[in-house]
Design an enzyme around this catalytic site. Structure first.
Site, mmCIF file in Angstrom:
data_model
loop_
_atom_site.group_PDB
_atom_site.id
_atom_site.type_symbol
_atom_site.label_atom_id
_atom_site.label_comp_id
_atom_site.label_asym_id
_atom_site.label_seq_id
_atom_site.Cartn_x
_atom_site.Cartn_y
_atom_site.Cartn_z
ATOM 1 N N HIS A 114 43.068 56.235 -92.166
ATOM 2 C CA HIS A 114 44.284 56.963 -92.513
ATOM 3 C C HIS A 114 44.887 56.197 -93.697
ATOM 4 O O HIS A 114 45.751 55.342 -93.539
ATOM 5 C CB HIS A 114 45.228 57.048 -91.316
ATOM 6 C CG HIS A 114 44.825 58.093 -90.327
ATOM 7 N ND1 HIS A 114 43.762 57.930 -89.474
ATOM 8 C CD2 HIS A 114 45.326 59.329 -90.083
ATOM 9 C CE1 HIS A 114 43.630 59.031 -88.731
ATOM 10 N NE2 HIS A 114 44.564 59.888 -89.085
ATOM 11 N N GLU B 87 39.423 65.556 -92.847
ATOM 12 C CA GLU B 87 40.371 66.693 -92.785
ATOM 13 C C GLU B 87 40.945 67.043 -94.156
ATOM 14 O O GLU B 87 42.108 67.429 -94.287
ATOM 15 C CB GLU B 87 41.472 66.398 -91.762
ATOM 16 C CG GLU B 87 40.917 66.207 -90.354
ATOM 17 C CD GLU B 87 41.954 65.751 -89.334
ATOM 18 O OE1 GLU B 87 43.161 65.808 -89.640
ATOM 19 O OE2 GLU B 87 41.550 65.323 -88.234
ATOM 20 N N GLU C 1 35.869 64.082 -84.467
ATOM 21 C CA GLU C 1 37.162 63.823 -83.832
ATOM 22 C C GLU C 1 37.524 65.087 -83.075
ATOM 23 O O GLU C 1 37.501 66.176 -83.642
ATOM 24 C CB GLU C 1 38.225 63.490 -84.880
ATOM 25 C CG GLU C 1 39.610 63.218 -84.293
ATOM 26 C CD GLU C 1 40.649 62.939 -85.379
ATOM 27 O OE1 GLU C 1 40.295 62.310 -86.398
ATOM 28 O OE2 GLU C 1 41.802 63.366 -85.212
#
Length: 360
Positions: free
Chosen positions: A129, A191, A290
């Protein structure tokens, strides 16, 4: 316990040196200089769907390094199922932190646990992240313009130097794992087809071709830095768009940069996950990189998830569930998920010395 490591190791002893290849086709990592163990794992993983059972690796997220990471999730799952996940995940990037130095948002103290996990029969997945280099630190969910994106890609700018500093520290962590012979499922920039991370789109399902090109350039920059500049030969590269957004394959950087294609899938109905066929069209091994429920949290039945994999997504090579309230241990059907005849758990893929043989 329906599965025992002793049984698996007995099979290893019987078949080592005599196991015939599962097919004439060997699948190699995209890095031609990958270490031999990484090559072996890539080929083994790619052929899992050819098995009749023991063909989908279980996985779980252990948390963000130096914030929430621990072995608690493994312990919860073992208590609930009698098994530990084959894959254990850590996130190096704490991109929400506002720090004096952007590199302080990167932490890899989870490495010691990942190394121990590897040596006891597991496989680590590392994700990021990532803090936003358009700012001194933090802002991983702050949208940026395409002009700002270009500055990040330019090594002569302040933003570009921040990115290089981040990548250098990430590579330091991955080098620790390399030096211990640990193969890593490496999942950067996930993502990207969603609108919530700085590296992705800025609007809900709003296609931006320039943005997509910039993403591909960033992904390739990271790949070249890790592989060519830092010589990291222990990585298997995972590309994982969001299942609930469009443009899943548009961001794909190319077959020379990706080992595994997956989906980040949060769902209410495991039989209605979008994107499986799109990912298969890329001709790479597939995973749910995920995953977890988005509804019925606390009462979701994970038995339905493994049944859906068997019936609708049979090319799946692994899944990695999120932790805390989304964990199988906090919902229903955990034992059905981990004890299913298709599921491979810790110690059943790797014993620290050799891969389990691939037997048809």
């Amino acid at each position: 316990m329906l599965k025992k490591l002793a049984v698996c190791l007995s099979i290893v002893l019987l078949l080592l040196g005599a196991a015939s290849p599962i097919s004439a086709h060997t699948v190699y990592p995209v890095n031609p200089n990958a270490q031999q163990t990484t090559k072996d794992i890539m080929n083994w993983l790619a052929h899992l769907p050819n098995r009749s059972e023991n063909r989908v690796m279980s996985g779980a997220f252990g948390g963000y390094s130096d914030v929430t990471f621990s072995m608690t999730e493994e312990n919860r799952l073992k208590n609930a199922t009698g098994q530990s996940p084959a894959i254990y995940g850590c996130d190096y990037g704490r991109g929400w932190l506002e720090t004096a130095d952007i590199t302080d948002t990167i932490d890899y103290c989870c490495n010691s646990s990942l190394i121990s996990y590897w040596k006891s029969g597991g496989l680590p997945q590392v994700s990021l992240h990532l803090a936003n280099p358009a700012f001194p630190s933090g802002n991983y969910k702050t949208a940026i313009s395409n002009s700002q994106y270009k500055n990040i890609l330019d090594p002569s700018t302040v933003e570009g130097k921040r990115l290089e500093a981040l990548l250098s520290k990430i590579a330091d962590g991955l080098t620790q794992l390399k030096n211990q012979g640990v193969t890593v499922l490496f999942r950067p920039l996930h993502e990207m087809n969603g609108e919530w991370f700085w590296w992705g789109l800025t609007g809900y399902n709003q296609k931006d071709n320039e943005r997509i090109s910039l993403y591909k350039e960033l992904y390739k920059k990271i790949y070249r830095y890790m592989t060519e500049t830092r010589g990291l030969d222990n990585l298997l590269w995972v590309y994982s768009p969001d299942a609930n957004r469009d443009f899943k394959t548009d961001f794909y950087p190319g077959s020379s940069y990706v080992d595994i294609t997956g989906l980040d899938a949060y769902f209410t109905d495991p039989y209605a996950i979008s994107g499986y066929d799109e990912m298969l069209s890329l001709k790479k091994p597939f995973a749910f990189a995920e995953t977890g429920p988005s509804g019925n949290i606390g009462s979701f039945d994970y038995a339905a998830f493994i049944n859906a994999i068997r019936q609708k997504y049979p090319q799946t090579t692994y899944f990695l569930t999120w932790d805390e309230q989304l964990s199988p241990a906090a919902n229903q059907g955990a034992q059905s998920l981990y004890q299913n005849s298709w599921t491979l758990n810790k110690g059943e893929i790797w014993n620290g010395g050799s891969l389990t043989p691939i037997a048809e």
